[in-house]
Design an enzyme around this catalytic site. Structure first.
Site, PDB file in Angstrom:
ATOM      1  N   ARG A   6      10.177  40.430  39.926  1.00 27.36           N
ATOM      2  CA  ARG A   6       9.900  41.377  39.043  1.00 27.36           C
ATOM      3  C   ARG A   6      10.686  42.661  38.777  1.00 27.36           C
ATOM      4  O   ARG A   6      10.835  43.250  37.427  1.00 27.36           O
ATOM      5  CB  ARG A   6       8.355  42.246  39.847  1.00 27.36           C
ATOM      6  CG  ARG A   6       7.678  43.324  39.009  1.00 27.36           C
ATOM      7  CD  ARG A   6       6.534  43.812  39.811  1.00 27.36           C
ATOM      8  NE  ARG A   6       5.718  44.843  39.222  1.00 27.36           N
ATOM      9  CZ  ARG A   6       5.620  46.080  39.085  1.00 27.36           C
ATOM     10  NH1 ARG A   6       6.724  46.697  40.178  1.00 27.36           N
ATOM     11  NH2 ARG A   6       5.020  46.752  38.418  1.00 27.36           N
ATOM     12  N   HIS A  22      11.451  43.485  34.606  1.00 25.51           N
ATOM     13  CA  HIS A  22      11.358  45.059  34.368  1.00 25.51           C
ATOM     14  C   HIS A  22      12.612  45.560  33.898  1.00 25.51           C
ATOM     15  O   HIS A  22      12.623  46.539  33.197  1.00 25.51           O
ATOM     16  CB  HIS A  22      10.745  45.885  35.296  1.00 25.51           C
ATOM     17  CG  HIS A  22       9.163  45.755  35.484  1.00 25.51           C
ATOM     18  ND1 HIS A  22       8.387  46.849  35.787  1.00 25.51           N
ATOM     19  CD2 HIS A  22       8.637  44.713  35.180  1.00 25.51           C
ATOM     20  CE1 HIS A  22       7.072  46.607  35.907  1.00 25.51           C
ATOM     21  NE2 HIS A  22       7.077  45.004  35.344  1.00 25.51           N
ATOM     22  N   ASN A  30       6.962  51.280  37.230  1.00 31.54           N
ATOM     23  CA  ASN A  30       7.768  51.163  38.490  1.00 31.54           C
ATOM     24  C   ASN A  30       7.495  51.970  39.336  1.00 31.54           C
ATOM     25  O   ASN A  30       7.780  51.858  40.615  1.00 31.54           O
ATOM     26  CB  ASN A  30       9.097  51.387  37.734  1.00 31.54           C
ATOM     27  CG  ASN A  30       9.686  50.420  36.790  1.00 31.54           C
ATOM     28  OD1 ASN A  30       9.121  49.093  36.916  1.00 31.54           O
ATOM     29  ND2 ASN A  30      10.299  50.754  35.838  1.00 31.54           N
ATOM     30  N   HIS A  47       3.498  35.061  38.299  1.00 31.42           N
ATOM     31  CA  HIS A  47       2.355  35.593  39.096  1.00 31.42           C
ATOM     32  C   HIS A  47       1.805  34.630  40.332  1.00 31.42           C
ATOM     33  O   HIS A  47       0.928  34.843  40.743  1.00 31.42           O
ATOM     34  CB  HIS A  47       1.348  36.204  38.398  1.00 31.42           C
ATOM     35  CG  HIS A  47       1.554  37.566  37.486  1.00 31.42           C
ATOM     36  ND1 HIS A  47       1.024  38.061  36.549  1.00 31.42           N
ATOM     37  CD2 HIS A  47       2.646  38.376  37.842  1.00 31.42           C
ATOM     38  CE1 HIS A  47       1.392  39.373  36.289  1.00 31.42           C
ATOM     39  NE2 HIS A  47       2.513  39.363  36.968  1.00 31.42           N
ATOM     40  N   THR A  48       2.469  33.415  40.354  1.00 31.39           N
ATOM     41  CA  THR A  48       2.220  32.663  41.259  1.00 31.39           C
ATOM     42  C   THR A  48       2.645  32.993  42.882  1.00 31.39           C
ATOM     43  O   THR A  48       2.098  32.430  43.788  1.00 31.39           O
ATOM     44  CB  THR A  48       2.714  31.220  41.024  1.00 31.39           C
ATOM     45  OG1 THR A  48       2.081  30.302  41.965  1.00 31.39           O
ATOM     46  CG2 THR A  48       4.263  31.322  41.087  1.00 31.39           C
TER      47      THR A  48
END
Length: 365
Positions: free
Chosen positions: A106, A110, A133, A232-233
């Site tokens: 992530r 980001h 964040n 997102h697994t």
């Protein structure tokens, strides 16, 4: 082709041509390449040929004049143990914290989505304080530790941006996911903007068309939206990111009618309708939250996507077709995920004389 920076500068142009001729002459007499076989246990980045000295000399001569782009062998001479050191740091962090793989992935996402992959998210202040964040981005200490180890092994050589890029790949690989080759040589940015992060990062409740627009503005495609959502697994989300789906979806006073009823009941228990549950965690992939696989897509087919932005992929014919394919063919997902990650890692990179190599990832030099 004359670099733009040299046009109109006759002396510099003469120097450039002279150096180019030197390299051309040298290369004509040194065409051999020394190959070596991969050694078990060594990183894959460093298992092919080494350039002879004269090739390296040419790079040193020309790089100050020609903007050096990303290269698969960028650190082969200056920091040959780079991948090994990064992998060790990520593995150690994952051993101590099962959520760390998702957190590092992530961080990379980001970072790249706000004015390009330049390590700006790692700077104190700025992007760290942005809503997407603040109190959720984590893993900075892992990058700090890896950077400290690399500074001991090869001082002032590896950018924080490249460290984060490699750490994200290792996090996926060590979680059972794919491995992809990465060209390196990114440099670190000098600024970080809280407002840009708030504006450019996709939101967890945004409609698909808004998310797609943010992806395409970065040179990515609709397919990349679906593929990269597969990250997102692994990982968890705080209750406040999806709680509206559980109790008051769209101001209706009712749960999201698309949400699977058994998942709804479970989530309402984990995230009761009260403020003190906002920071509690639920797995993004309730079937295998720590293993990188394609079960995320199977959950979407069963209306069990946790975030509204996840389940929205089933509301479009093109994206839902991709979801179906990835749910059926795990190899296809792995292959496409690696390709999309390489694309993302090339967004707005700084190379050559742009940016810097930070000594401390939290501060500009």
């Amino acid at each position: 082709m004359v670099p733009n920076s040299l046009r109109g500068t006759s002396a510099a142009y003469v120097v450039f041509v002279y150096k180019l001729l030197l390299c051309t002459t040298a290369l004509s007499h040194n065409t051999g390449l020394a190959f070596r076989q991969p050694v078990h246990g060594q990183d894959m980045e460093h298992s092919s040929f080494k350039l002879p000295f004269v090739h390296l000399l040419c790079l040193l001569l020309l790089c100050p004049l020609v903007s050096c782009q990303l290269n698969y062998k960028y650190y082969d001479y200056t920091c040959p143990n780079l991948t090994k050191i990064v992998r060790s740091g990520v593995w150690s962090a994952m051993t101590n914290d099962s959520r760390m793989a998702a957190s590092l992935l992530r961080l990379h996402f980001h970072d790249c989505f706000v004015n390009g992959c330049d390590g700006s998210l790692l700077l104190d202040g700025g992007e760290k304080n942005a809503f997407p964040n603040r109190n959720s981005a984590r893993g900075f200490e892992v990058i700090d530790d890896i950077k400290a180890n690399l500074e001991r092994a090869c001082p002032a050589t590896v950018s924080c941006t490249d460290i984060l890029t490699l750490a994200a790949r290792e996090a996926v690989y060590l979680s059972g996911g794919p491995y992809w080759f990465l060209p390196l040589g990114r440099r670190d940015g000098l600024t970080a903007s809280e407002s840009d992060a708030n504006e450019q990062l996709p939101g967890f409740s945004e409609p698909l068309e808004n998310i797609t627009a943010k992806f395409t503005s970065k040179g990515l495609e609709l397919k990349d939206v679906v593929v990269l959502s597969g990250a997102h697994t692994i990982g968890f989300a705080q209750c406040f990111t999806f709680k509206s789906r559980l109790f008051d979806f769209g101001g209706s006073g009712e749960p999201d009618p698309l949400l699977d009823t058994s998942l709804l009941t479970s989530l309402q228990s984990t995230c009761p309708n009260q403020d003190d549950s906002d920071t509690k965690l639920a797995p993004l992939d309730s079937a295998s939250s720590s293993k990188f696989d394609n079960l995320y897509y199977k959950l979407l087919l069963n209306n069990s996507g946790l975030l509204q932005s996840d389940q929205a992929l089933m509301g479009d014919n093109t994206t839902s077709s991709l979801v179906l394919n990835y749910s059926k063919f795990p190899y296809l997902f792995s292959k496409d995920f690696g390709a999309s990650m390489v694309k993302m890692a090339n967004i707005g990179v700084l190379t050559g004389q742009n940016g810097e190599i930070r000594k401390n990832c939290r501060l500009v030099n």
